[in-house]
Design a protein around this motif. Structure first.
Motif, PDB file in Angstrom:
ATOM      1  N   VAL A   1       2.354  -1.618  17.008  1.00  0.00           N
ATOM      2  CA  VAL A   1       2.769  -0.879  15.824  1.00  0.00           C
ATOM      3  C   VAL A   1       1.599  -0.013  15.367  1.00  0.00           C
ATOM      4  CG1 VAL A   1       3.600  -1.032  13.440  1.00  0.00           C
ATOM      5  CG2 VAL A   1       4.332  -2.729  15.144  1.00  0.00           C
ATOM      6  N   VAL A   2       1.884   1.204  14.942  1.00  0.00           N
ATOM      7  CA  VAL A   2       0.854   2.098  14.422  1.00  0.00           C
ATOM      8  C   VAL A   2       1.090   2.300  12.940  1.00  0.00           C
ATOM      9  CG1 VAL A   2      -0.195   4.394  14.550  1.00  0.00           C
ATOM     10  CG2 VAL A   2       0.597   3.261  16.624  1.00  0.00           C
ATOM     11  N   VAL A   3       0.044   2.038  12.147  1.00  0.00           N
ATOM     12  CA  VAL A   3       0.092   2.231  10.695  1.00  0.00           C
ATOM     13  C   VAL A   3      -0.710   3.486  10.379  1.00  0.00           C
ATOM     14  CG1 VAL A   3      -0.501   1.244   8.446  1.00  0.00           C
ATOM     15  CG2 VAL A   3       0.291  -0.237  10.314  1.00  0.00           C
ATOM     16  N   SER A   4      -0.227   4.288   9.435  1.00  0.00           N
ATOM     17  CA  SER A   4      -0.858   5.567   9.138  1.00  0.00           C
ATOM     18  C   SER A   4      -0.919   5.791   7.635  1.00  0.00           C
ATOM     19  CB  SER A   4      -0.064   6.693   9.807  1.00  0.00           C
ATOM     20  OG  SER A   4      -0.636   7.946   9.546  1.00  0.00           O
ATOM     21  N   GLY A   5      -1.997   6.455   7.193  1.00  0.00           N
ATOM     22  CA  GLY A   5      -2.094   6.795   5.772  1.00  0.00           C
ATOM     23  C   GLY A   5      -3.523   6.895   5.296  1.00  0.00           C
ATOM     24  N   ASP A   6      -3.726   6.558   4.026  1.00  0.00           N
ATOM     25  CA  ASP A   6      -5.031   6.667   3.377  1.00  0.00           C
ATOM     26  C   ASP A   6      -6.069   5.807   4.081  1.00  0.00           C
ATOM     27  OD1 ASP A   6      -6.717   7.351   0.925  1.00  0.00           O
ATOM     28  OD2 ASP A   6      -6.727   5.149   0.958  1.00  0.00           O
ATOM     29  N   GLY A   7      -7.272   6.364   4.248  1.00  0.00           N
ATOM     30  CA  GLY A   7      -8.312   5.670   4.996  1.00  0.00           C
ATOM     31  C   GLY A   7      -8.757   4.377   4.357  1.00  0.00           C
ATOM     32  N   LYS A   8      -8.921   4.376   3.034  1.00  0.00           N
ATOM     33  CA  LYS A   8      -9.372   3.146   2.361  1.00  0.00           C
ATOM     34  C   LYS A   8      -8.301   2.061   2.465  1.00  0.00           C
ATOM     35  CE  LYS A   8     -12.392   5.562  -0.909  1.00  0.00           C
ATOM     36  NZ  LYS A   8     -12.670   5.857  -2.340  1.00  0.00           N
ATOM     37  N   ALA A   9      -7.072   2.468   2.306  1.00  0.00           N
ATOM     38  CA  ALA A   9      -5.994   1.484   2.419  1.00  0.00           C
ATOM     39  C   ALA A   9      -5.926   0.921   3.827  1.00  0.00           C
ATOM     40  CB  ALA A   9      -4.653   2.130   2.052  1.00  0.00           C
ATOM     41  N   LEU A  10      -6.177   1.760   4.824  1.00  0.00           N
ATOM     42  CA  LEU A  10      -6.185   1.290   6.215  1.00  0.00           C
ATOM     43  C   LEU A  10      -7.283   0.262   6.423  1.00  0.00           C
ATOM     44  CD1 LEU A  10      -5.565   4.411   8.504  1.00  0.00           C
ATOM     45  CD2 LEU A  10      -4.089   2.423   8.215  1.00  0.00           C
ATOM     46  N   SER A  11      -8.422   0.479   5.785  1.00  0.00           N
ATOM     47  CA  SER A  11      -9.535  -0.480   5.930  1.00  0.00           C
ATOM     48  C   SER A  11      -9.146  -1.827   5.369  1.00  0.00           C
ATOM     49  CB  SER A  11     -10.778   0.068   5.228  1.00  0.00           C
ATOM     50  OG  SER A  11     -11.218   1.260   5.846  1.00  0.00           O
ATOM     51  N   ARG A  12      -8.457  -1.820   4.223  1.00  0.00           N
ATOM     52  CA  ARG A  12      -8.030  -3.092   3.643  1.00  0.00           C
ATOM     53  C   ARG A  12      -7.062  -3.824   4.570  1.00  0.00           C
ATOM     54  NH1 ARG A  12      -8.083   0.212  -1.071  1.00  0.00           N
ATOM     55  NH2 ARG A  12      -5.835   0.593  -0.972  1.00  0.00           N
TER      56      ARG A  12
ATOM     57  N   GLU B   1       0.849  -1.197   0.000  1.00  0.00           N
ATOM     58  CA  GLU B   1       0.000   0.000   0.000  1.00  0.00           C
ATOM     59  C   GLU B   1       0.884   1.247   0.000  1.00  0.00           C
ATOM     60  OE1 GLU B   1      -3.130   0.037  -0.263  1.00  0.00           O
ATOM     61  OE2 GLU B   1      -3.844  -1.951   0.333  1.00  0.00           O
ATOM     62  N   PRO B   2       1.094   1.884  -1.140  1.00  0.00           N
ATOM     63  CA  PRO B   2       1.996   3.038  -1.230  1.00  0.00           C
ATOM     64  C   PRO B   2       1.533   4.250  -0.434  1.00  0.00           C
ATOM     65  CG  PRO B   2       0.799   2.735  -3.284  1.00  0.00           C
ATOM     66  CD  PRO B   2       0.543   1.515  -2.473  1.00  0.00           C
ATOM     67  N   LEU B   3       0.251   4.325  -0.128  1.00  0.00           N
ATOM     68  CA  LEU B   3      -0.250   5.466   0.644  1.00  0.00           C
ATOM     69  C   LEU B   3      -0.267   5.183   2.138  1.00  0.00           C
ATOM     70  CD1 LEU B   3      -3.187   6.722  -1.611  1.00  0.00           C
ATOM     71  CD2 LEU B   3      -0.833   7.545  -1.486  1.00  0.00           C
ATOM     72  N   LEU B   4       0.341   4.082   2.563  1.00  0.00           N
ATOM     73  CA  LEU B   4       0.443   3.743   3.989  1.00  0.00           C
ATOM     74  C   LEU B   4       1.905   3.717   4.407  1.00  0.00           C
ATOM     75  CD1 LEU B   4      -2.110   0.827   4.549  1.00  0.00           C
ATOM     76  CD2 LEU B   4      -2.437   3.279   4.904  1.00  0.00           C
ATOM     77  N   GLY B   5       2.119   3.895   5.694  1.00  0.00           N
ATOM     78  CA  GLY B   5       3.453   3.776   6.260  1.00  0.00           C
ATOM     79  C   GLY B   5       3.370   3.427   7.734  1.00  0.00           C
ATOM     80  N   VAL B   6       4.472   2.923   8.265  1.00  0.00           N
ATOM     81  CA  VAL B   6       4.536   2.654   9.705  1.00  0.00           C
ATOM     82  C   VAL B   6       4.799   3.980  10.408  1.00  0.00           C
ATOM     83  CG1 VAL B   6       5.798   1.498  11.543  1.00  0.00           C
ATOM     84  CG2 VAL B   6       5.309   0.289   9.398  1.00  0.00           C
ATOM     85  N   ALA B   7       3.844   4.413  11.215  1.00  0.00           N
ATOM     86  CA  ALA B   7       3.947   5.718  11.896  1.00  0.00           C
ATOM     87  C   ALA B   7       4.708   5.617  13.209  1.00  0.00           C
ATOM     88  CB  ALA B   7       2.564   6.291  12.154  1.00  0.00           C
ATOM     89  N   ALA B   8       4.565   4.498  13.895  1.00  0.00           N
ATOM     90  CA  ALA B   8       5.218   4.369  15.203  1.00  0.00           C
ATOM     91  C   ALA B   8       5.420   2.913  15.544  1.00  0.00           C
ATOM     92  CB  ALA B   8       4.379   5.043  16.290  1.00  0.00           C
ATOM     93  N   ILE B   9       6.531   2.643  16.188  1.00  0.00           N
ATOM     94  CA  ILE B   9       6.804   1.316  16.741  1.00  0.00           C
ATOM     95  C   ILE B   9       6.927   1.519  18.244  1.00  0.00           C
ATOM     96  CG2 ILE B   9       8.321  -0.696  16.706  1.00  0.00           C
ATOM     97  CD1 ILE B   9       9.310   0.329  13.948  1.00  0.00           C
ATOM     98  N   ASN B  10       5.846   1.222  18.957  1.00  0.00           N
ATOM     99  CA  ASN B  10       5.763   1.537  20.390  1.00  0.00           C
ATOM    100  C   ASN B  10       6.147   0.373  21.284  1.00  0.00           C
ATOM    101  OD1 ASN B  10       4.902   4.194  20.007  1.00  0.00           O
ATOM    102  ND2 ASN B  10       2.768   3.538  19.751  1.00  0.00           N
ATOM    103  N   GLY B  11       6.294  -0.830  20.706  1.00  0.00           N
ATOM    104  CA  GLY B  11       6.642  -1.980  21.503  1.00  0.00           C
ATOM    105  C   GLY B  11       6.822  -3.194  20.639  1.00  0.00           C
ATOM    106  N   PRO B  12       7.161  -4.324  21.232  1.00  0.00           N
ATOM    107  CA  PRO B  12       7.397  -5.530  20.433  1.00  0.00           C
ATOM    108  C   PRO B  12       6.136  -6.018  19.722  1.00  0.00           C
ATOM    109  CG  PRO B  12       7.442  -6.004  22.788  1.00  0.00           C
ATOM    110  CD  PRO B  12       7.439  -4.533  22.661  1.00  0.00           C
ATOM    111  N   ARG B  13       4.968  -5.693  20.234  1.00  0.00           N
ATOM    112  CA  ARG B  13       3.700  -6.054  19.599  1.00  0.00           C
ATOM    113  C   ARG B  13       2.765  -4.846  19.608  1.00  0.00           C
ATOM    114  NH1 ARG B  13       2.776 -11.344  18.831  1.00  0.00           N
ATOM    115  NH2 ARG B  13       0.514 -11.021  18.931  1.00  0.00           N
TER     116      ARG B  13
END
Length: 1014
Positions: free
Chosen positions: A699-710, A685-697
């Motif tokens: 992870v926050v993913v950020s980006g386009d809303g439709k891509a996030l839904s998928r 998903e080119p419109l998504l990225g890893v926004a934060a790695i807060n712990g070993p399990r």
């Protein structure tokens, strides 16, 4: 310029800012004032423990050789009590110290408290110590040659008194002991004035002391015809017939008046002038000289620029000998028999206390200072039977026969002290000048809530029992304060009562609440444990929360009820205002819902966190490192000085405004899965990225809303938990790219600064090291993932004792929990969330103080008050006793070991376990070392633990030398070995000595015992 003009130009007025004393019938300065005001007579018989009076007292008209004519005098109770643990002095060393010195150490402690400074706070400063002493009977112990020890030698002699006080409190100014007989301590005051004027010291402790350990001087006075048969001084009375002896110890704290007023110190009185001279060759070595007395008084007044007619009263030397009274009143008359509206009042404290010899000058000075402070001069005891032969009225004098109300305004009193050998001293005092009221230190009180501002009260002691004892005493003190200035009291507690190992702290808003918790903590184990701790060396990391923790009205209660937070938030608001176009404070207090929009959320978060962090720093918190999550990194960098407030305010406002201009449609998804499980889905998903790695399990993913839904559907199919975050935009994602160029251009003018505080970067996932916080860094900060887990692991590797989350609600604490922090790590939050109060923030400071935080000397004090509050003085141990016998008249039974006298345990107490040495019985070396260390210091072996640091036992280089010699006596094979005791006592542990012995006997300790090595 005359001599007097030259002297006057060289000295400035000196303020008396602290007083403490112990005199017969008066355990402290307040009890002394009560004794004087009620006309108390403190004379009594010689205490039984001093000497056998049967053989030396011969009342009656005949003066028999070797006898004294009275059993009466002004004797202290419990001169054998000494709280050696408070001063870190080993029992055996305390037992060898002159009882006069032991009394002075305790008085010095309380006097510094009374002056509004912690007794340890002057360490390393140019503070002078000037001791006036006359008797040196403890030196008679040196006549028994077989009993002389290093401790007896260093604990005996006048010089050791001043030097020991300077050493004990680490004072670096002049350290002088003075012996001019009866005028010693007033001469010491004059010497201190000179040292202050010359800049040799900035504070001065002036001490006077006298303890009667033998009948020797009493016999001398009797044989010389100077001793009153009834043991009483009766100054200027027709019944005056000689000296009555008295004991006492006193310490006054002096500062240059200008310095005292600038510091806001409370001032009892001001020394305006003084002089010292000698009587020269008079009609006898022990006889006073009227001309010299007149001259010393005249010189003192000339230095002060005061006319005799303006002197309202004189606290005379007033021994009550016929000759002394006659000459002194004649000299006073020579000066004061001038045209004046009222006669000069005359009295002497010796009528109440007896002639306290080396302490007589300070006793008179304290009476004079308290009289000026309270505005009333106590009556002079025995004055009702005035000696008409003194012709007081025609000399412009009158005895104080009833308490005399002193006029307000400029008014002067004087003090005389004359030594048996001819040294005279005279000081002129005035009342304290009116001090200006302090402002409240905040911009505009916001509401009545400010009156309920929580206050931090602290107390400390060397051990839990001492802490309980002092908690109980302060509870009584607080209860008695009907009109209590709570902020002033708590501020004083933080300055005066805060430096020892076992610590108490509590956050309160009222006198009643404080009195209640003090009382409960003194007697209830649960309450005591809740509010106390043992100080170590806290290592504090500050974590600054990121976006998502904000809410309408965040920290509103803190703003309303914490003046220091209010000040810092206002300063930050002023820096943000030109860029935000609005007021953060107004938005916060109005609970404006725009706090959820990036243009307002980011500046408001920055303002809150910067003000919270500045508040912590103002109390003395020195972070070992800082770490900020996303926008929180601006607060972290600004707090350390790596980013200026002006640059931070401009960048934060621009950052938020640019992000808000981005189109909607983005989102963020929190995924409870390892990073590797997420990367495969995001890669497609080119419109998504890893926004934060807060712990070993986490992870926050950020980006386009439709891509996030998928991605969310794919995760659900795999049974992976995830949830959408309530955000307005897709932060730290490719969708942020359109703002990067404009932000980078605006950030080009950022001037990164060097900071001494390590900053752990969530962009780099670890220490910032030499990477500059420049435009490139802050631009990358917009799109780069937040590597919180890596940065937090780096933080944990620094082994902090405390992590404090700085933000409107705790978020990062739970993230750290997933990183397996060490069990002892304490995690605290400045705010608890939507119900956060000013107490939350102050309780963080309270917890850090209990853990060992040394509060800043000027920790926030924003109340409006005229002067600091004087707390109840420290309560010393009532059980630790040491022998005071010098030359027993009757055969003495074998005395207890000084360690046992001090209240320690029996010598055969079972020892704690420590591994043995190869080839030797398991605990032979351990037991021998413990036995030697205990014997040298006078401790019970039960008190000597393997990890005991010898410095904490009060051991110094001299004591360690004795330990080394005794160990060589026990183990001859140690002879010639490089001594382990050559190390500093502050570093040497008992187990180090055990290891040293082992290494020089049968080789090193066994492999499993290698931890014993230093």
């Amino acid at each position: 310029m005359s001599r007097e003009e030259r002297v006057g130009a060289a000295r400035s007025p000196v303020a008396i800012t602290g007083i403490e004393c112990v005199f017969p019938g008066a355990e402290d300065k307040d009890a002394l004032w009560d004794l004087l005001m009620r006309g108390g007579d403190a004379m009594r018989s010689v205490p039984d423990a001093r000497w056998d009076t049967e053989h030396v007292v011969a009342p009656g008209p005949d003066v028999l050789p070797g006898t004294m004519n009275t059993r009466l005098g002004g004797y202290l109770d419990d001169i054998d009590l000494f709280d050696n643990d408070l001063f870190g002095i080993a029992p055996r060393e305390a037992a060898a110290m002159d009882p006069q010195l032991r009394l002075l150490l305790q008085c010095a402690w309380r006097a510094m408290e009374d002056a509004g400074t912690g007794p340890r706070a002057l360490g390393g400063s140019r503070t002078g110590v000037f001791v006036g002493a006359m008797g040196n009977e403890w030196a008679l112990r040196m006549g028994c040659f077989d009993a002389i020890t290093p401790h007896l030698g260093s604990g005996t002699g006048h010089g050791m008194m001043a030097n020991r006080i300077s050493y004990q409190f680490d004072l670096r100014g002049p350290s002088v002991s003075v012996d001019t007989a009866c005028s010693s301590s007033l001469v010491a005051v004059d010497m201190a004035r000179t040292a202050l004027a010359r800049g040799e010291c900035d504070h001065a402790l002036v001490c006077g002391v006298n303890v009667i350990l033998t009948p020797a001087l009493g016999i001398f006075y009797t044989q010389a015809g100077l001793s009153a048969p009834d043991g009483r001084c009766k100054p200027f009375s027709s019944r005056a017939d000689g000296i009555g002896r008295g004991e006492g110890a006193a310490v006054v704290v002096l500062r240059r008046l200008d310095d005292a007023l600038a510091a806001g110190d409370r001032v009892y009185a001001v020394i305006r002038g003084g002089a010292v001279n000698h009587g020269g060759r008079s009609n006898g070595f022990a006889a006073p000289n009227r001309i010299s007395q007149r001259e010393v008084i005249t010189a003192a007044y000339a230095e002060a620029g005061v006319e005799p007619a303006d002197v309202r009263f004189v606290e005379a030397h007033g021994t009550g000998t016929v000759l002394g009274d006659m000459i002194e009143t004649a000299a006073l008359g020579d000066v004061h028999a001038v045209p004046r509206e009222q006669p000069c009042a005359v009295g002497s404290v010796k009528g109440n206390l007896g002639h306290t010899e080396g302490a007589a000058g300070t006793a008179a000075l304290i009476k004079t200072a308290l009289a000026l402070h309270h505005g009333v001069l106590p009556a002079s005891l025995h004055s009702r039977h005035e000696n008409s032969a003194l012709r007081l009225a025609e000399r412009g004098l009158r005895l104080v026969k009833a308490p005399l109300r002193l006029p307000s305004g400029d008014m002067f009193g004087a003090v005389s002290s004359f030594g048996l050998g001819g040294t005279n001293a005279h000081l002129l005092l005035s009342g304290a000048p009116s001090a200006p009221r302090r402002g409240n230190g905040a911009k505009g009180a916001v509401s009545d809530a400010a009156a309920r501002e929580p206050q931090l009260f602290t107390l400390s002691a060397p051990d839990p029992e001492s802490l309980r004892r002092n908690l109980a005493r302060q509870a009584v003190h607080v209860t008695r304060q009907r009109e209590l200035d709570l902020p002033a009291m708590c501020h004083t507690s933080r300055r005066v009562k805060a430096g020892l190992k076992h610590r108490f702290s509590v956050t309160v808003t009222s006198r009643d609440a404080l009195a209640e918790v003090l009382g409960l903590a003194s007697r209830d184990d649960t309450v005591f444990a809740r509010h106390t701790g043992r100080a170590a060396v806290p290592k504090v990391g500050l974590l600054f929360t990121g976006q998502g923790s904000q809410y309408p009205g965040m920290t509103a209660d803190v703003y309303r009820r914490s003046a220091v937070y209010r000040r810092f938030l206002t300063e930050t608001d002023e820096a943000l205002g030109p860029h935000l176009g609005d007021s953060v404070v107004r938005l916060l207090l109005d609970e404006d819902p725009r706090v959820r929009e990036p243009a307002y959320a980011q500046p408001m978060l920055f303002a809150v966190e910067h003000a919270l962090g500045r508040t912590l720093l103002s109390y003395g918190v020195e972070p070992a490192f800082v770490l900020g999550h996303s926008i929180g990194e601006f607060g972290a960098a600004c707090l350390t000085g790596a980013l200026s407030l002006a640059d931070a305010a401009r960048l934060v406002c621009l950052r938020g405004a640019l992000m808000q201009r981005l189109p909607a449609g983005g989102g963020m998804l929190a995924v409870l899965a390892p990073l590797d499980d997420v990367l495969g889905l995001v890669a497609d998903e080119p419109l998504l990225g890893v926004a934060a790695i807060n712990g070993p399990r986490n992870v926050v993913v950020s980006g386009d809303g439709k891509a996030l839904s998928r991605v969310n559907e794919a995760l659900a199919a795999r049974g992976v938990r995830s949830r959408r975050l309530e955000v307005s935009h897709a932060f730290h994602s490719p969708l942020m790219a359109p703002v990067v160029e404009e932000f980078a251009a605006a950030a080009a003018s950022v001037s990164p600064q060097t900071s001494g505080t390590p900053l752990l970067s969530t962009v780099l996932g670890g220490p910032l090291d030499d990477a500059p916080l420049d435009a490139a860094y802050w631009t990358r900060h917009i799109t780069a993932p937040v590597l919180f887990a890596d940065a937090a692991r780096a933080a944990l590797a620094l082994e902090p004792t405390h992590l404090v989350e700085v933000g409107p609600r705790p978020v990062l604490k739970s993230l750290v929990s997933a990183l397996q922090p060490p069990p002892g790590l304490r995690r605290l939050s400045t705010c608890s969330g939507k119900n956060a109060t000013a107490e939350d923030l102050l309780e963080v400071v309270a917890a850090l103080y209990r853990a060992g935080l040394d509060l800043a000397p000027q920790a926030p004090y924003t109340a409006q008050t005229e002067a600091p509050h004087r707390l109840a003085p420290y309560v010393f141990s009532p059980t630790r006793r040491f022998d005071t016998t010098v030359v027993p008249v009757r055969p003495a039974a074998p005395g207890p070991d000084p360690a046992v006298s001090a209240g320690t345990g029996p010598p055969d107490t079972e020892l704690p376990e420590l591994p043995g040495l190869p080839g030797l019985p398991d605990d032979l070396v351990h037991r021998t070392v413990v036995s030697v260390v205990a014997e040298v210091g006078g401790y019970s072996p039960a008190e000597i633990l393997p990890d005991t640091v010898l410095y904490d036992l009060g051991y110094d280089s001299l004591t360690l030398l004795l330990v080394g010699r005794k160990l060589q006596d026990c183990f001859p094979r140690l002879a010639g070995a490089e001594p382990a005791t050559g190390r500093a006592a502050a570093e040497l542990r008992v187990r180090d000595l055990v290891a040293w012995v082992g290494e020089h006997l049968d080789g090193p300790l066994a492999t499993q015992n290698s931890g014993v090595h230093a």
